[in-house]
Design a protein around this motif. Structure first.
Motif, PDB file in Angstrom:
ATOM      1  N   HIS A  57      40.898  46.078  39.250  1.00 33.22           N
ATOM      2  CA  HIS A  57      39.490  45.838  39.595  1.00 33.22           C
ATOM      3  C   HIS A  57      38.562  46.398  38.511  1.00 33.22           C
ATOM      4  CE1 HIS A  57      40.891  44.483  43.459  1.00 33.22           C
ATOM      5  NE2 HIS A  57      41.458  45.654  43.698  1.00 33.22           N
ATOM      6  N   PHE A  58      38.939  47.556  37.956  1.00 39.42           N
ATOM      7  CA  PHE A  58      38.137  48.117  36.866  1.00 39.42           C
ATOM      8  C   PHE A  58      38.220  47.220  35.635  1.00 39.42           C
ATOM      9  CE2 PHE A  58      38.751  52.118  39.301  1.00 39.42           C
ATOM     10  CZ  PHE A  58      37.411  52.445  39.448  1.00 39.42           C
ATOM     11  N   LEU A  59      39.422  46.751  35.309  1.00 33.20           N
ATOM     12  CA  LEU A  59      39.587  45.895  34.136  1.00 33.20           C
ATOM     13  C   LEU A  59      38.814  44.589  34.282  1.00 33.20           C
ATOM     14  CD1 LEU A  59      43.374  46.461  33.321  1.00 33.20           C
ATOM     15  CD2 LEU A  59      41.381  47.434  32.144  1.00 33.20           C
ATOM     16  N   GLU A  60      38.750  44.042  35.507  1.00 32.57           N
ATOM     17  CA  GLU A  60      37.952  42.824  35.750  1.00 32.57           C
ATOM     18  C   GLU A  60      36.492  43.053  35.403  1.00 32.57           C
ATOM     19  OE1 GLU A  60      38.387  41.788  39.880  1.00 32.57           O
ATOM     20  OE2 GLU A  60      40.519  41.289  39.645  1.00 32.57           O
ATOM     21  N   LYS A  61      36.037  44.280  35.572  1.00 32.18           N
ATOM     22  CA  LYS A  61      34.645  44.632  35.285  1.00 32.18           C
ATOM     23  C   LYS A  61      34.465  45.152  33.853  1.00 32.18           C
ATOM     24  CE  LYS A  61      33.842  45.823  40.139  1.00 32.18           C
ATOM     25  NZ  LYS A  61      32.966  44.717  40.467  1.00 32.18           N
ATOM     26  N   GLY A  62      35.534  45.086  33.061  1.00 31.30           N
ATOM     27  CA  GLY A  62      35.446  45.528  31.669  1.00 31.30           C
ATOM     28  C   GLY A  62      35.422  47.036  31.505  1.00 31.30           C
ATOM     29  N   VAL A  63      36.031  47.744  32.445  1.00 27.81           N
ATOM     30  CA  VAL A  63      36.004  49.201  32.439  1.00 27.81           C
ATOM     31  C   VAL A  63      37.424  49.751  32.273  1.00 27.81           C
ATOM     32  CG1 VAL A  63      35.376  51.272  33.755  1.00 27.81           C
ATOM     33  CG2 VAL A  63      34.014  49.185  33.995  1.00 27.81           C
ATOM     34  N   GLU A  64      37.586  50.639  31.303  1.00 28.29           N
ATOM     35  CA  GLU A  64      38.848  51.350  31.119  1.00 28.29           C
ATOM     36  C   GLU A  64      38.760  52.685  31.860  1.00 28.29           C
ATOM     37  OE1 GLU A  64      41.764  50.799  29.875  1.00 28.29           O
ATOM     38  OE2 GLU A  64      41.418  48.909  28.861  1.00 28.29           O
ATOM     39  N   VAL A  65      39.897  53.202  32.283  1.00 26.43           N
ATOM     40  CA  VAL A  65      39.973  54.485  32.976  1.00 26.43           C
ATOM     41  C   VAL A  65      40.842  55.430  32.159  1.00 26.43           C
ATOM     42  CG1 VAL A  65      40.782  55.678  35.050  1.00 26.43           C
ATOM     43  CG2 VAL A  65      39.712  53.424  35.255  1.00 26.43           C
ATOM     44  N   GLU A 141      38.352  59.748  47.136  1.00 29.30           N
ATOM     45  CA  GLU A 141      37.320  58.703  47.194  1.00 29.30           C
ATOM     46  C   GLU A 141      36.766  58.304  45.832  1.00 29.30           C
ATOM     47  OE1 GLU A 141      34.276  60.308  49.709  1.00 29.30           O
ATOM     48  OE2 GLU A 141      35.643  60.652  51.372  1.00 29.30           O
ATOM     49  N   ASP A 142      37.130  59.029  44.787  1.00 31.58           N
ATOM     50  CA  ASP A 142      36.481  58.852  43.484  1.00 31.58           C
ATOM     51  C   ASP A 142      36.568  57.422  42.950  1.00 31.58           C
ATOM     52  OD1 ASP A 142      35.012  59.759  41.225  1.00 31.58           O
ATOM     53  OD2 ASP A 142      36.865  60.164  40.133  1.00 31.58           O
ATOM     54  N   ALA A 143      37.763  56.846  42.923  1.00 30.78           N
ATOM     55  CA  ALA A 143      37.930  55.503  42.347  1.00 30.78           C
ATOM     56  C   ALA A 143      37.142  54.469  43.127  1.00 30.78           C
ATOM     57  CB  ALA A 143      39.409  55.129  42.287  1.00 30.78           C
ATOM     58  N   THR A 144      37.188  54.501  44.453  1.00 29.94           N
ATOM     59  CA  THR A 144      36.456  53.492  45.240  1.00 29.94           C
ATOM     60  C   THR A 144      34.948  53.682  45.104  1.00 29.94           C
ATOM     61  OG1 THR A 144      36.796  54.820  47.230  1.00 29.94           O
ATOM     62  CG2 THR A 144      38.307  53.016  46.888  1.00 29.94           C
ATOM     63  N   LYS A 145      34.494  54.937  45.023  1.00 24.28           N
ATOM     64  CA  LYS A 145      33.055  55.176  44.829  1.00 24.28           C
ATOM     65  C   LYS A 145      32.613  54.629  43.461  1.00 24.28           C
ATOM     66  CE  LYS A 145      31.893  58.301  48.246  1.00 24.28           C
ATOM     67  NZ  LYS A 145      31.313  57.724  49.397  1.00 24.28           N
ATOM     68  N   LEU A 147      34.001  52.157  41.807  1.00 22.73           N
ATOM     69  CA  LEU A 147      33.991  50.685  41.914  1.00 22.73           C
ATOM     70  C   LEU A 147      32.719  50.194  42.591  1.00 22.73           C
ATOM     71  CD1 LEU A 147      37.621  49.579  42.801  1.00 22.73           C
ATOM     72  CD2 LEU A 147      36.253  48.823  40.844  1.00 22.73           C
ATOM     73  N   GLU A 148      32.284  50.903  43.647  1.00 24.00           N
ATOM     74  CA  GLU A 148      31.045  50.533  44.337  1.00 24.00           C
ATOM     75  C   GLU A 148      29.857  50.622  43.393  1.00 24.00           C
ATOM     76  OE1 GLU A 148      30.754  53.169  47.726  1.00 24.00           O
ATOM     77  OE2 GLU A 148      32.546  52.294  48.656  1.00 24.00           O
ATOM     78  N   LYS A 149      29.814  51.672  42.585  1.00 26.90           N
ATOM     79  CA  LYS A 149      28.695  51.859  41.654  1.00 26.90           C
ATOM     80  C   LYS A 149      28.689  50.787  40.566  1.00 26.90           C
ATOM     81  CE  LYS A 149      28.245  56.813  42.413  1.00 26.90           C
ATOM     82  NZ  LYS A 149      27.133  56.788  43.292  1.00 26.90           N
ATOM     83  N   LEU A 150      29.851  50.225  40.261  1.00 28.93           N
ATOM     84  CA  LEU A 150      29.942  49.187  39.234  1.00 28.93           C
ATOM     85  C   LEU A 150      29.585  47.797  39.770  1.00 28.93           C
ATOM     86  CD1 LEU A 150      33.222  50.409  37.574  1.00 28.93           C
ATOM     87  CD2 LEU A 150      30.990  50.288  36.447  1.00 28.93           C
ATOM     88  N   SER A 151      29.501  47.654  41.075  1.00 32.10           N
ATOM     89  CA  SER A 151      29.230  46.324  41.681  1.00 32.10           C
ATOM     90  C   SER A 151      27.757  45.980  41.629  1.00 32.10           C
ATOM     91  CB  SER A 151      29.685  46.321  43.142  1.00 32.10           C
ATOM     92  OG  SER A 151      31.084  46.476  43.181  1.00 32.10           O
TER      93      SER A 151
END
Length: 151
Positions: A57-65, A141-145, A147-151
């Motif tokens: 989901h992060f990669l779909e948004k162009g975000v590396e972790v 909760e960090d990863a899901t939070k 993802l929410e901020k990136l939406s």
């Protein structure tokens, strides 16, 4: 914690496979750079597994972790293998990155005061500017939070 709007400090460190990474390697992409206290501990494991599960989901948004702790490369490799983690984990045993990102702090645990890594997550934009900073991270909760901020 570093302020939103400031340039992210450059870094250079090796990952769990011994490969060198620099902040400049991520130019042109957003980067979640998260700092955690210790491999293979309950909270850190929940956080890492959640980032790993959500990586597509992060990669779909162009975000590396990228995760960072002061654990060794060997510890990171074992952590990756134990939980089949799918992202980069940087080893910072001399705390250069940890201190540059202002996450080495005094902590209280069961009344005992010691120095350690305060769980902190930064979102860095394509140009290397910090656009989000959170030092009140709940590991599970960090990863899901994020993802929410990136939406």
């Amino acid at each position: 914690m570093l302020e939103v709007g400031t340039k992210a400090p450059d870094f250079e460190a090796v990952d769990q496979n011994g490969e060198l990474h620099r902040l400049s390697d991520y130019r042109g992409k957003k980067l979640i750079l998260y700092f955690y206290p210790k491999d293979n501990t309950p909270g850190c494991t929940k956080q890492a597994c959640s980032y790993s599960e959500n990586r597509p989901h992060f990669l779909e948004k162009g975000v590396e972790v990228v995760g960072v702790s002061k654990d060794s490369v060997a510890s990171h490799k074992k952590f990756e293998g134990n939980y089949n983690l799918s992202f980069t984990i940087l080893s910072d045993p001399d705390r250069k990155i940890i201190e540059a990102y202002d996450v080495w702090k005094e902590k209280k645990n069961y009344g005992k005061v010691s120095m350690g890594v305060v769980r902190t997550t930064y979102l860095i934009d394509e140009e290397g500017t910090i656009i989000l900073a959170n030092d009140k991270v709940k590991a599970a909760e960090d990863a899901t939070k994020m993802l929410e901020k990136l939406s």
